[in-house]
Design a protein around this motif. Structure first.
Motif, short mmCIF file in Angstrom:
data_model
loop_
_atom_site.label_atom_id
_atom_site.label_comp_id
_atom_site.label_asym_id
_atom_site.label_seq_id
_atom_site.Cartn_x
_atom_site.Cartn_y
_atom_site.Cartn_z
N GLY A 82 0.70 -0.87 0.20
CA GLY A 82 0.15 0.20 0.23
C GLY A 82 0.97 1.46 -0.32
N VAL A 83 0.61 2.06 -1.00
CA VAL A 83 1.02 2.93 -0.84
C VAL A 83 1.15 4.48 -1.60
N ARG A 84 1.42 5.74 -1.25
CA ARG A 84 -0.08 7.00 -0.69
C ARG A 84 0.18 6.95 -2.14
N ALA A 85 -1.11 7.17 -3.25
CA ALA A 85 -2.11 7.36 -4.56
C ALA A 85 -1.03 8.37 -5.29
N GLY A 86 -0.62 9.67 -4.50
CA GLY A 86 0.19 10.40 -4.89
C GLY A 86 1.83 9.89 -5.75
N LEU A 87 2.35 8.94 -5.03
CA LEU A 87 3.16 8.34 -5.98
C LEU A 87 3.24 7.90 -7.22
N PHE A 88 1.91 8.09 -7.86
CA PHE A 88 1.61 7.65 -9.57
C PHE A 88 1.67 8.23 -10.01
N ASP A 89 1.77 9.69 -9.99
CA ASP A 89 1.48 10.82 -10.47
C ASP A 89 3.15 11.49 -10.61
N ARG A 90 3.79 11.24 -9.42
CA ARG A 90 4.85 11.92 -9.88
C ARG A 90 5.46 11.82 -11.36
N PRO A 91 6.62 13.21 -11.74
CA PRO A 91 6.99 12.66 -12.96
C PRO A 91 7.99 11.20 -13.35
N ASP A 92 8.37 10.51 -12.04
CA ASP A 92 9.56 9.56 -12.03
C ASP A 92 8.86 7.88 -11.76
N ALA A 93 7.46 7.95 -12.03
CA ALA A 93 7.07 6.54 -10.70
C ALA A 93 7.17 5.72 -11.51
N ASP A 94 7.17 5.52 -13.08
CA ASP A 94 7.85 4.49 -13.76
C ASP A 94 9.06 3.77 -12.61
N GLN A 95 10.34 4.84 -12.32
CA GLN A 95 11.33 4.45 -11.92
C GLN A 95 10.84 3.95 -10.78
N ILE A 96 10.13 4.11 -9.83
CA ILE A 96 10.10 4.20 -8.53
C ILE A 96 9.50 2.61 -8.41
N THR A 97 8.14 2.76 -9.18
CA THR A 97 7.47 2.10 -9.21
C THR A 97 8.17 0.42 -9.40
N ALA A 98 9.10 -0.08 -10.27
CA ALA A 98 10.05 -0.39 -10.77
C ALA A 98 11.03 -1.07 -10.12
N SER A 99 11.37 0.59 -9.37
CA SER A 99 12.62 0.34 -8.57
C SER A 99 11.43 -0.93 -7.38
N LEU A 100 10.70 -0.36 -6.52
CA LEU A 100 9.84 -1.06 -5.37
C LEU A 100 9.76 -3.09 -6.35
N GLY A 101 9.26 -2.72 -7.12
CA GLY A 101 8.79 -4.18 -7.13
C GLY A 101 10.34 -5.62 -7.69
N ALA A 102 10.73 -4.59 -7.77
CA ALA A 102 12.25 -5.46 -8.32
C ALA A 102 13.15 -5.29 -6.50
N ALA A 103 12.92 -4.47 -6.47
CA ALA A 103 13.12 -4.60 -4.43
C ALA A 103 13.29 -5.39 -3.48
N LEU A 104 11.64 -5.80 -3.68
CA LEU A 104 11.15 -6.09 -3.11
C LEU A 104 10.86 -7.33 -3.36
N THR A 105 11.39 -8.73 -4.88
CA THR A 105 11.04 -9.56 -5.01
C THR A 105 12.79 -10.61 -4.55
N ASP A 106 13.25 -9.02 -5.14
CA ASP A 106 15.06 -9.83 -4.47
C ASP A 106 15.43 -10.28 -3.33
N ALA A 107 14.35 -9.57 -1.97
CA ALA A 107 14.46 -9.17 -0.86
C ALA A 107 14.47 -11.01 -0.30
N ILE A 108 12.94 -10.84 -0.95
CA ILE A 108 12.89 -12.62 -0.45
C ILE A 108 13.09 -13.42 -1.50
N VAL A 109 13.98 -12.78 -2.49
CA VAL A 109 14.95 -14.11 -3.23
C VAL A 109 16.29 -14.50 -2.12
#
Length: 126
Positions: free
Chosen positions: A68-95
């Motif tokens: 769960g993240v603040r909705a404003g995250l998706f409105d940021r100019p760097d949203a694509d980079q941040i969301t991709a980084s979150l997905g990769a970092a969380l996956t890597d942590a579990i692995v």
């Protein structure tokens, strides 16, 4: 306030909770910065054998992360980079903690939370 709910096979989770909590927290902090460390909330849920399924068959190599993240995250100019980084970092942590064979079965879902719809301790979250 990033908050995670993580569903993992019970047999993989048991005994690994402290290491997984640390790794997931660090993953979020790596993306957001150290200011977020005390705000990261994590709920780990073990799924009994036979209750994760893919393609109609029980599997023990899936994991589900809902962040769960603040909705404003998706409105940021760097949203694509941040969301991709979150997905990769969380996956890597579990692995790193539970094994590479889980990678292909890890789903990370980012869910927008509007500030006026988020409450902590019964009060609107700041």
């Amino acid at each position: 306030m990033p908050h995670l709910t993580v569903h993992l096979p019970e047999n993989r989770l048991t005994g690994n909770e402290p290491a997984l909590i640390a790794a997931l927290t660090d993953a979020v902090v790596d993306v957001y910065g150290d200011w977020a460390r005390d705000l990261v909330g994590i709920r780990l849920a073990g799924v009994p054998a036979g209750r994760f399924a893919q393609g109609g068959k029980a599997v023990d190599t899936n994991a589900s992360v809902v962040l769960g993240v603040r909705a404003g995250l998706f409105d940021r100019p760097d949203a694509d980079q941040i969301t991709a980084s979150l997905g990769a970092a969380l996956t890597d942590a579990i692995v790193r903690v539970l094994g590479y064979d889980l990678r292909a079965g890890i789903m990370v879902e980012l869910v927008a939370s509007l500030p006026e719809r988020t409450f902590v301790g019964g009060s609107l979250a700041a």
